[in-house]
Design a protein around this motif. Structure first.
Motif, PDB file in Angstrom:
ATOM      1  N   THR A  61      -3.741  35.638 -23.833  1.00 52.44           N
ATOM      2  CA  THR A  61      -4.896  35.265 -24.658  1.00 52.44           C
ATOM      3  C   THR A  61      -5.824  34.329 -23.905  1.00 52.44           C
ATOM      4  O   THR A  61      -7.053  34.478 -23.941  1.00 52.44           O
ATOM      5  N   VAL A  62      -5.248  33.359 -23.211  1.00 55.44           N
ATOM      6  CA  VAL A  62      -6.053  32.424 -22.427  1.00 55.44           C
ATOM      7  C   VAL A  62      -6.762  33.154 -21.289  1.00 55.44           C
ATOM      8  O   VAL A  62      -7.945  32.907 -21.008  1.00 55.44           O
ATOM      9  N   GLU A  63      -6.050  34.064 -20.646  1.00 54.40           N
ATOM     10  CA  GLU A  63      -6.658  34.816 -19.533  1.00 54.40           C
ATOM     11  C   GLU A  63      -7.809  35.688 -20.026  1.00 54.40           C
ATOM     12  O   GLU A  63      -8.865  35.762 -19.371  1.00 54.40           O
ATOM     13  N   LEU A  64      -7.625  36.357 -21.160  1.00 59.44           N
ATOM     14  CA  LEU A  64      -8.691  37.195 -21.716  1.00 59.44           C
ATOM     15  C   LEU A  64      -9.914  36.347 -22.057  1.00 59.44           C
ATOM     16  O   LEU A  64     -11.053  36.740 -21.777  1.00 59.44           O
ATOM     17  N   ALA A  65      -9.685  35.184 -22.652  1.00 58.77           N
ATOM     18  CA  ALA A  65     -10.799  34.290 -22.976  1.00 58.77           C
ATOM     19  C   ALA A  65     -11.509  33.832 -21.708  1.00 58.77           C
ATOM     20  O   ALA A  65     -12.748  33.774 -21.659  1.00 58.77           O
ATOM     21  N   TRP A  66     -10.731  33.499 -20.681  1.00 55.37           N
ATOM     22  CA  TRP A  66     -11.306  33.065 -19.403  1.00 55.37           C
ATOM     23  C   TRP A  66     -12.201  34.160 -18.821  1.00 55.37           C
ATOM     24  O   TRP A  66     -13.283  33.881 -18.300  1.00 55.37           O
ATOM     25  N   ASP A  67     -11.756  35.407 -18.918  1.00 52.66           N
ATOM     26  CA  ASP A  67     -12.558  36.530 -18.413  1.00 52.66           C
ATOM     27  C   ASP A  67     -13.892  36.656 -19.160  1.00 52.66           C
ATOM     28  O   ASP A  67     -14.867  37.178 -18.615  1.00 52.66           O
ATOM     29  N   MET A  68     -13.915  36.155 -20.388  1.00 49.40           N
ATOM     30  CA  MET A  68     -15.140  36.208 -21.195  1.00 49.40           C
ATOM     31  C   MET A  68     -15.933  34.911 -21.106  1.00 49.40           C
ATOM     32  O   MET A  68     -16.906  34.710 -21.834  1.00 49.40           O
ATOM     33  N   GLY A  69     -15.513  34.020 -20.204  1.00 51.00           N
ATOM     34  CA  GLY A  69     -16.231  32.763 -20.016  1.00 51.00           C
ATOM     35  C   GLY A  69     -15.898  31.695 -21.035  1.00 51.00           C
ATOM     36  O   GLY A  69     -16.657  30.734 -21.204  1.00 51.00           O
ATOM     37  N   VAL A  70     -14.767  31.831 -21.716  1.00 49.19           N
ATOM     38  CA  VAL A  70     -14.379  30.898 -22.770  1.00 49.19           C
ATOM     39  C   VAL A  70     -13.168  30.085 -22.333  1.00 49.19           C
ATOM     40  O   VAL A  70     -12.203  30.646 -21.804  1.00 49.19           O
ATOM     41  N   THR A  71     -13.227  28.785 -22.532  1.00 50.60           N
ATOM     42  CA  THR A  71     -12.058  27.923 -22.369  1.00 50.60           C
ATOM     43  C   THR A  71     -11.796  27.218 -23.688  1.00 50.60           C
ATOM     44  O   THR A  71     -12.728  26.891 -24.432  1.00 50.60           O
ATOM     45  N   TYR A  72     -10.540  26.972 -23.971  1.00 51.61           N
ATOM     46  CA  TYR A  72     -10.183  26.376 -25.259  1.00 51.61           C
ATOM     47  C   TYR A  72     -10.232  24.857 -25.174  1.00 51.61           C
ATOM     48  O   TYR A  72      -9.649  24.247 -24.279  1.00 51.61           O
ATOM     49  N   ASP A  73     -10.930  24.267 -26.142  1.00 53.72           N
ATOM     50  CA  ASP A  73     -11.023  22.807 -26.213  1.00 53.72           C
ATOM     51  C   ASP A  73      -9.807  22.204 -26.908  1.00 53.72           C
ATOM     52  O   ASP A  73      -9.395  21.091 -26.583  1.00 53.72           O
ATOM     53  N   LEU A  74      -9.236  22.936 -27.851  1.00 56.19           N
ATOM     54  CA  LEU A  74      -8.148  22.410 -28.664  1.00 56.19           C
ATOM     55  C   LEU A  74      -7.192  23.540 -29.008  1.00 56.19           C
ATOM     56  O   LEU A  74      -7.613  24.655 -29.310  1.00 56.19           O
ATOM     57  N   ALA A  75      -5.904  23.233 -28.953  1.00 53.82           N
ATOM     58  CA  ALA A  75      -4.874  24.167 -29.422  1.00 53.82           C
ATOM     59  C   ALA A  75      -4.093  23.497 -30.544  1.00 53.82           C
ATOM     60  O   ALA A  75      -3.636  22.362 -30.404  1.00 53.82           O
TER      61      ALA A  75
END
Length: 277
Positions: A61-75
């Motif tokens: 999930t994190v890798e897919l988000a990274w590919d879309m230019g998204v990083t998570y601020d909070l988990a």
């Protein structure tokens, strides 16, 4: 002037929240709470959420988000992922904390779980006392929704929520009552796992753990204070705390009951990461 303000509003970064929880609808509950918070209704804070229902899905999930230019601020991480339910994950929140630290180390993590029940007391102790990937705080699902939203918005703004009464024991617990004193070695973990089988015979339990009956006796006597700290005995009708006998058989019965009740915790594969030889 209006156009300038509109452009400033549009330029505000979106805060991204990753939720790790086996309850599939929790994402919508969190969105609903946050959408009522003044920081969101005023337009000062915008957010997007994503959810995984199995901790092992976090890296992808994190890798897919990274590919879309998204990083998570909070988990936001639940602790008990319902392994005893059909199809439930065998991994729990402790695994989620580790995988988040490995996949997205700059993401702030917070436990998001119910008040202590079932295995959660031991999981909370493990998260704050054993895990090298400690969460920043614990947001209880039993809090009023506005207080939950306030804590989440504080974390998104980079502020730590205050250390509430529910969190203090996990930071200020006396050393002799900490989890590592009774679950810090492989031998201790094997003893807990054998006790969690619900066997009544001390020889059988010791054999299951690969230990001697005398080692088991010493262990359950040593663990007695820890167990009572986790699970205080019920009060008598007069309101006084009922005494629990300290005889060998009573210590064993107490340990078996405690371990069996918390068997999902002692079977959590992540514990192997925390114990030493």
């Amino acid at each position: 002037m209006t156009n300038t303000l509109h452009q400033l509003e549009e330029s505000k970064p979106v805060r991204h929240i990753l939720i790790a929880d086996d309850l599939g609808t929790i994402e919508y509950s969190i969105e609903g709470m946050l959408n009522k918070h003044p920081a969101v209704t005023s337009g000062r804070l915008t957010f997007e959420t994503a959810q995984v229902t199995n901790p092992n899905d976090i890296p992808a999930t994190v890798e897919l988000a990274w590919d879309m230019g998204v990083t998570y601020d909070l988990a936001l991480v639940d602790l008990d992922f319902g392994s005893r339910r059909a199809g439930g994950s065998q991994s729990h929140g402790l695994t989620a904390l580790r995988l988040l630290a490995e996949a997205t180390p700059h993401t702030t993590t917070a436990l998001y779980t119910a008040d202590v029940e079932g295995n959660r007391e031991l999981m909370l102790r493990a998260a704050f006392e054993l895990s090298p990937h400690k969460p920043s705080t614990w947001i209880s699902k039993s809090l009023e929704p506005p207080r939950q939203a306030e804590a989440i918005c504080d974390l998104l703004d980079g502020r730590d929520p205050p250390l509430g009464a529910h969190l203090r024991p996990y930071y200020n617990r006396p050393e002799h009552l900490k989890l590592h004193t009774v679950c810090g070695t492989r031998t201790q973990l094997r003893l807990w796992q054998a006790l969690a089988l619900g066997l009544e015979n001390r020889v059988q339990i010791a054999a299951q753990a690969g230990a001697s009956p005398s080692t088991l006796d010493k262990f359950v006597a040593h663990a007695r204070a820890f167990i009572l700290d986790c699970m205080p005995p019920p009060a008598s009708p007069e309101g006084a705390r009922a005494a629990i006998p300290a005889a060998r058989s009573a210590n064993l019965a107490l340990a078996v009951r405690f371990a069996y009740t918390n068997r999902a915790f002692f079977d959590d594969p992540e514990l192997e990461q925390f114990v030493v030889r």
